[in-house]
Design a protein around this motif. Structure first.
Motif, PDB file in Angstrom:
ATOM      1  N   ALA A 203       0.822  -1.211   0.000  1.00  0.00           N
ATOM      2  CA  ALA A 203       0.000   0.000   0.000  1.00  0.00           C
ATOM      3  C   ALA A 203       0.855   1.261   0.000  1.00  0.00           C
ATOM      4  O   ALA A 203       0.557   2.225  -0.710  1.00  0.00           O
ATOM      5  N   TRP A 228       1.299  -6.915   3.672  1.00  0.00           N
ATOM      6  CA  TRP A 228       0.265  -7.085   2.663  1.00  0.00           C
ATOM      7  C   TRP A 228      -0.868  -6.118   3.004  1.00  0.00           C
ATOM      8  O   TRP A 228      -1.728  -6.408   3.847  1.00  0.00           O
ATOM      9  N   LYS A 229      -0.877  -4.967   2.363  1.00  0.00           N
ATOM     10  CA  LYS A 229      -1.867  -3.932   2.638  1.00  0.00           C
ATOM     11  C   LYS A 229      -2.287  -3.299   1.323  1.00  0.00           C
ATOM     12  O   LYS A 229      -1.496  -3.218   0.384  1.00  0.00           O
ATOM     13  N   ASP A 230      -3.529  -2.840   1.251  1.00  0.00           N
ATOM     14  CA  ASP A 230      -4.062  -2.295   0.004  1.00  0.00           C
ATOM     15  C   ASP A 230      -4.273  -0.784   0.119  1.00  0.00           C
ATOM     16  O   ASP A 230      -4.407  -0.245   1.216  1.00  0.00           O
ATOM     17  N   THR A 232      -6.075   2.796  -2.147  1.00  0.00           N
ATOM     18  CA  THR A 232      -7.020   3.215  -3.182  1.00  0.00           C
ATOM     19  C   THR A 232      -6.367   4.001  -4.307  1.00  0.00           C
ATOM     20  O   THR A 232      -6.963   4.169  -5.366  1.00  0.00           O
ATOM     21  N   LEU A 256      -7.659  -5.505   2.290  1.00  0.00           N
ATOM     22  CA  LEU A 256      -6.973  -6.287   1.271  1.00  0.00           C
ATOM     23  C   LEU A 256      -7.955  -6.715   0.173  1.00  0.00           C
ATOM     24  O   LEU A 256      -9.009  -7.287   0.457  1.00  0.00           O
ATOM     25  N   GLY A 257      -7.630  -6.387  -1.078  1.00  0.00           N
ATOM     26  CA  GLY A 257      -8.481  -6.764  -2.192  1.00  0.00           C
ATOM     27  C   GLY A 257      -9.482  -5.701  -2.597  1.00  0.00           C
ATOM     28  O   GLY A 257     -10.139  -5.824  -3.641  1.00  0.00           O
ATOM     29  N   GLY A 259      -8.624  -2.411  -2.971  1.00  0.00           N
ATOM     30  CA  GLY A 259      -7.913  -1.272  -3.534  1.00  0.00           C
ATOM     31  C   GLY A 259      -7.347  -1.558  -4.905  1.00  0.00           C
ATOM     32  O   GLY A 259      -7.870  -2.389  -5.652  1.00  0.00           O
ATOM     33  N   ARG A 260      -6.214  -0.910  -5.215  1.00  0.00           N
ATOM     34  CA  ARG A 260      -5.645  -0.978  -6.562  1.00  0.00           C
ATOM     35  C   ARG A 260      -4.368  -1.804  -6.656  1.00  0.00           C
ATOM     36  O   ARG A 260      -3.782  -1.893  -7.732  1.00  0.00           O
ATOM     37  N   VAL A 261      -3.924  -2.409  -5.561  1.00  0.00           N
ATOM     38  CA  VAL A 261      -2.766  -3.302  -5.657  1.00  0.00           C
ATOM     39  C   VAL A 261      -3.152  -4.513  -6.497  1.00  0.00           C
ATOM     40  O   VAL A 261      -4.231  -5.099  -6.320  1.00  0.00           O
ATOM     41  N   TRP A 263      -3.072  -7.825  -6.677  1.00  0.00           N
ATOM     42  CA  TRP A 263      -2.744  -8.965  -5.818  1.00  0.00           C
ATOM     43  C   TRP A 263      -2.505 -10.266  -6.582  1.00  0.00           C
ATOM     44  O   TRP A 263      -1.633 -11.052  -6.179  1.00  0.00           O
ATOM     45  N   SER A 296      -9.614 -10.145   5.282  1.00  0.00           N
ATOM     46  CA  SER A 296      -8.311 -10.146   4.611  1.00  0.00           C
ATOM     47  C   SER A 296      -7.743 -11.564   4.526  1.00  0.00           C
ATOM     48  O   SER A 296      -7.206 -11.966   3.490  1.00  0.00           O
TER      49      SER A 296
END
Length: 309
Positions: A203, A228-230, A232, A256-257, A259-261, A263, A296
């Motif tokens: 993130a 492991w962080k998301d 926006t 987690l999941g 946002g825009r990462v 994964w 998460s």
């Protein structure tokens, strides 16, 4: 999977009005404070914790449980262990060129590394100093001479923790001197890979305008542990960098999941490079950390683990 304890830094979870009240709660009811944290992590189905800044730090935990052994025993009773420890004292610290400051810093890192090892962990995650706001006077230029001064200290700290069986890993904190793609390359170049590792935070990297998968892949041989962080989106570089900077970050972080990462690409990176170890799920200041941690964990188990294999 583990969780960084910053996840619990939300007043609503503690039934109080503000962050200062959380500190007061921890001091007045330390046993209730720590038992609630550990019970919630265990109930979420996670297996490790990462202590962070006060009052979620190792010193407060040891004081509460009476000893390092007591803290370790409290975790073990819930099926938990200390996955890693976050060291935040460099982020807003004094001038590390000052011999007195450096001496105190080294003593603190040594003591923390001993605690991490005694509690079953093997990694210390270190945040580097924060930048100055872009229009600050005088400006702070993260150039080669500046980075060399910091890297010299980090190398020595890495050698110190390694003697305790603990690997030091640099954390990619947004608005710090170690947040952009170029920053990571610079400090990875200047630090010795035998003593200094890497803790990418997906993130914070995305929020700093970098591609978390590209940056992490470039330094995959240095990976010790990962957050492991998301997020926006990209954060403005002109956010005031002061005592409220971490509060400003929270508006850009999400479950987690959500946002825009990318994964799935992150999971393929783990698979293709045969990466194992702790995944530290970090959810900055969650009002309902139990539900957020469960969601998460389930996202990792149902969406990412089938890719990782």
């Amino acid at each position: 999977m583990a969780v960084d304890l910053v996840t619990f830094f939300h007043p609503e979870f503690w039934g109080v009005g503000n962050h200062g009240d959380i500190l007061a709660f921890a001091e007045s009811k330390p046993e209730l404070f720590w038992n609630k944290i550990l019970d919630t992590v265990a109930a979420a189905g996670l297996r490790g914790i990462e202590p962070t800044f006060s009052p979620f730090n190792w010193q407060h935990a040891i004081k509460t449980f009476g000893s390092v052994a007591g803290f370790s025993r409290a975790m073990e009773q819930r099926g938990l262990t200390l996955a890693s420890g976050f060291f935040a004292d460099l982020e807003h610290g004094s001038d590390i060129a000052d011999p007195a400051v450096r001496s105190k810093l080294f003593d603190l890192v040594k003591a923390y590394a001993e605690v991490i090892a005694a509690c079953g962990g093997d990694a210390m995650v270190v945040g580097l100093p924060m930048r100055r706001t872009r229009d600050a006077e005088p400006p702070l230029f993260v150039d080669l001479p500046y980075a060399q001064r910091i890297a010299e200290v980090i190398n020595e700290l890495g050698a110190l923790t390694l003697r305790q069986g603990v690997k030091l890993a640099l954390h990619t904190e947004a608005h710090s001197v170690f947040c952009t793609s170029r920053d990571v390359d610079l400090f990875m170049l200047l630090t010795d890979p035998l003593y200094v590792g890497f803790c990418p935070d997906a993130a914070h990297l995305l929020g700093s305008g970098a591609d978390p998968v590209v940056v992490t892949t470039r330094h995959i041989d240095r990976l010790v542990v990962a957050h492991w962080k998301d997020a926006t989106g990209v954060m403005p570089f002109d956010i005031p960098i002061d005592a409220s900077i971490h509060d400003s970050h929270q508006a850009y972080f999400c479950r987690l999941g959500a946002g825009r990462v990318d994964w799935p690409a992150w999971a393929r990176m783990y698979r293709d490079h045969n990466i194992s170890g702790w995944a530290v799920l970090e959810l900055d200041a969650a009002a309902d950390p139990l539900s957020e941690m469960i969601a998460s964990r389930q996202f990792v188990e149902t969406t990412l683990l089938p890719i990782i294999g």
